[in-house]
Design a protein around this motif. Structure first.
Motif, PDB file in Angstrom:
ATOM      1  N   LEU A   3       0.843  -1.197   0.000  1.00 11.86           N
ATOM      2  CA  LEU A   3       0.000   0.000   0.000  1.00 11.86           C
ATOM      3  C   LEU A   3       0.877   1.245   0.000  1.00 11.86           C
ATOM      4  O   LEU A   3       0.599   2.219  -0.701  1.00 11.86           O
ATOM      5  CB  LEU A   3      -0.910  -0.002   1.230  1.00 11.86           C
ATOM      6  N   HIS A   4       1.938   1.174   0.777  1.00 10.32           N
ATOM      7  CA  HIS A   4       2.876   2.282   0.842  1.00 10.32           C
ATOM      8  C   HIS A   4       3.389   2.599  -0.567  1.00 10.32           C
ATOM      9  O   HIS A   4       3.413   3.738  -0.994  1.00 10.32           O
ATOM     10  CB  HIS A   4       4.026   1.874   1.765  1.00 10.32           C
ATOM     11  N   HIS A   5       3.754   1.544  -1.298  1.00  7.57           N
ATOM     12  CA  HIS A   5       4.274   1.751  -2.651  1.00  7.57           C
ATOM     13  C   HIS A   5       3.171   2.236  -3.589  1.00  7.57           C
ATOM     14  O   HIS A   5       3.297   3.260  -4.249  1.00  7.57           O
ATOM     15  CB  HIS A   5       4.889   0.456  -3.179  1.00  7.57           C
ATOM     16  N   ASN A  51      13.283   9.933  -2.963  1.00  6.14           N
ATOM     17  CA  ASN A  51      13.547   9.153  -1.745  1.00  6.14           C
ATOM     18  C   ASN A  51      12.897   7.769  -1.823  1.00  6.14           C
ATOM     19  O   ASN A  51      13.514   6.761  -1.481  1.00  6.14           O
ATOM     20  CB  ASN A  51      13.036   9.900  -0.511  1.00  6.14           C
ATOM     21  N   HIS A  52      11.648   7.738  -2.271  1.00  2.46           N
ATOM     22  CA  HIS A  52      10.949   6.455  -2.336  1.00  2.46           C
ATOM     23  C   HIS A  52      11.514   5.564  -3.440  1.00  2.46           C
ATOM     24  O   HIS A  52      11.574   4.352  -3.282  1.00  2.46           O
ATOM     25  CB  HIS A  52       9.449   6.662  -2.542  1.00  2.46           C
ATOM     26  N   LYS A  53      11.939   6.190  -4.532  1.00  2.00           N
ATOM     27  CA  LYS A  53      12.492   5.406  -5.630  1.00  2.00           C
ATOM     28  C   LYS A  53      13.728   4.639  -5.127  1.00  2.00           C
ATOM     29  O   LYS A  53      13.935   3.485  -5.470  1.00  2.00           O
ATOM     30  CB  LYS A  53      12.870   6.355  -6.774  1.00  2.00           C
ATOM     31  N   VAL A 150      15.819   4.715   5.444  1.00  2.00           N
ATOM     32  CA  VAL A 150      14.536   4.156   5.887  1.00  2.00           C
ATOM     33  C   VAL A 150      13.521   5.281   6.074  1.00  2.00           C
ATOM     34  O   VAL A 150      13.799   6.299   6.707  1.00  2.00           O
ATOM     35  CB  VAL A 150      14.707   3.372   7.210  1.00  2.00           C
ATOM     36  N   ASP A 151      12.372   5.059   5.488  1.00  2.55           N
ATOM     37  CA  ASP A 151      11.250   5.988   5.586  1.00  2.55           C
ATOM     38  C   ASP A 151      10.721   5.943   7.017  1.00  2.55           C
ATOM     39  O   ASP A 151      10.246   4.905   7.470  1.00  2.55           O
ATOM     40  CB  ASP A 151      10.177   5.514   4.597  1.00  2.55           C
ATOM     41  N   ALA A 152      10.818   7.061   7.729  1.00  2.00           N
ATOM     42  CA  ALA A 152      10.333   7.095   9.109  1.00  2.00           C
ATOM     43  C   ALA A 152       9.023   7.870   9.224  1.00  2.00           C
ATOM     44  O   ALA A 152       8.635   8.330  10.292  1.00  2.00           O
ATOM     45  CB  ALA A 152      11.404   7.693  10.031  1.00  2.00           C
ATOM     46  N   GLU A 154       5.043   8.142   9.411  1.00  2.00           N
ATOM     47  CA  GLU A 154       4.082   7.246  10.042  1.00  2.00           C
ATOM     48  C   GLU A 154       3.401   6.337   9.019  1.00  2.00           C
ATOM     49  O   GLU A 154       3.119   5.178   9.287  1.00  2.00           O
ATOM     50  CB  GLU A 154       3.036   8.061  10.811  1.00  2.00           C
ATOM     51  N   HIS A 155       3.178   6.846   7.806  1.00  2.00           N
ATOM     52  CA  HIS A 155       2.470   6.038   6.808  1.00  2.00           C
ATOM     53  C   HIS A 155       3.283   4.795   6.405  1.00  2.00           C
ATOM     54  O   HIS A 155       2.749   3.876   5.807  1.00  2.00           O
ATOM     55  CB  HIS A 155       2.084   6.875   5.576  1.00  2.00           C
ATOM     56  N   ALA A 156       4.601   4.801   6.731  1.00  2.87           N
ATOM     57  CA  ALA A 156       5.440   3.660   6.375  1.00  2.87           C
ATOM     58  C   ALA A 156       5.193   2.453   7.279  1.00  2.87           C
ATOM     59  O   ALA A 156       5.479   1.333   6.915  1.00  2.87           O
ATOM     60  CB  ALA A 156       6.919   4.051   6.434  1.00  2.87           C
TER      61      ALA A 156
HETATM   62 MN   MN3 Z   1       6.762   6.949   2.436  1.00  5.03          MN
END
Ligand code: MN3
Length: 201
Positions: A3-5, A51-53, A150-152, A154-156
């Motif tokens: 879902l995050h992705h 960042n997400h990529k 690392v994505d910190a 909350e949605h992660a």
């Molecule tokens: Mn994220």
């Protein structure tokens, strides 16, 4: 993670494309106010996008086949012959101590942000740094090259880990793509340039 992705990353991508389109229109119309308002939107979504990529490449399924049949090298730490592992041991004593330190620093992020393992090209050493919101590392620390992050936000983690942020940071190490960190470390040490400063295409 899916879902995050699918949802969040798509939102950054869509918003980035929209901001670029709107900015072009505002420039065409010589609308200075609209341009000024759009720049932070562009920055934020651009940061979220890059960042997400990188983040998805930092993660991999574990060696045992998972629910969906994927199998990878997630969480498999390279052996002592690896220059990256040698550097980690030199600086942090052991891989475990490095991971504990990383989690400790990540756990101190207030609000939204990212925690990163970087290579400091000036000091020729590893470092752990954090950035807020979606700021990419190289906009804050210009001598640092990203090795891992690392994505910190909350949605992660809220779906799987609720408020147990520490459990999420621990779990990330079980799916970490160490080969990607090793590759980035080798490139950074050798001074090989990446496209777009932080990421290699
Ligand atoms: Mn994220």
């Amino acid at each position: 993670m899916k879902l995050h992705h699918d949802k969040h990353h798509k939102a950054y991508t869509d918003n980035l494309n929209k901001a670029i389109k709107d900015l072009k229109a505002a420039l065409d119309k010589n609308d200075a106010k609209a341009v000024k308002d759009l720049l932070p939107v562009l920055d934020f979504n651009k940061g979220g996008y890059v960042n997400h990529k990188m983040f998805w490449k930092f993660l991999q399924p574990r060696p045992g086949r998972d629910k969906e049949g994927y199998r990878g090298q997630g969480g498999v730490v390279p052996d002592d012959k690896s220059p990256l592992i040698q550097a980690i041991k030199k600086q942090f004593e052991s891989v475990q101590k490095f991971m504990d330190k990383f989690n400790e620093i990540a756990g101190k992020i207030q609000g939204s942000g990212w925690c990163w393992l970087v290579y400091d090209t000036k000091k020729k050493a590893l470092a752990i740094v954090t950035t807020k919101d979606q700021d990419p590392v190289w906009t804050v620390y210009c001598d640092m090259r990203v090795l891992f992050g690392v994505d910190a936000w909350e949605h992660a983690y809220y779906l799987q880990y609720k408020s147990a942020k520490a459990d999420y940071f621990k779990a990330v190490w079980t799916v970490t793509n160490w080969q990607e960190i090793q590759r980035r470390y080798d490139d950074a040490v050798a001074g090989r340039k990446w496209m777009g400063k932080g990421d290699k295409k």
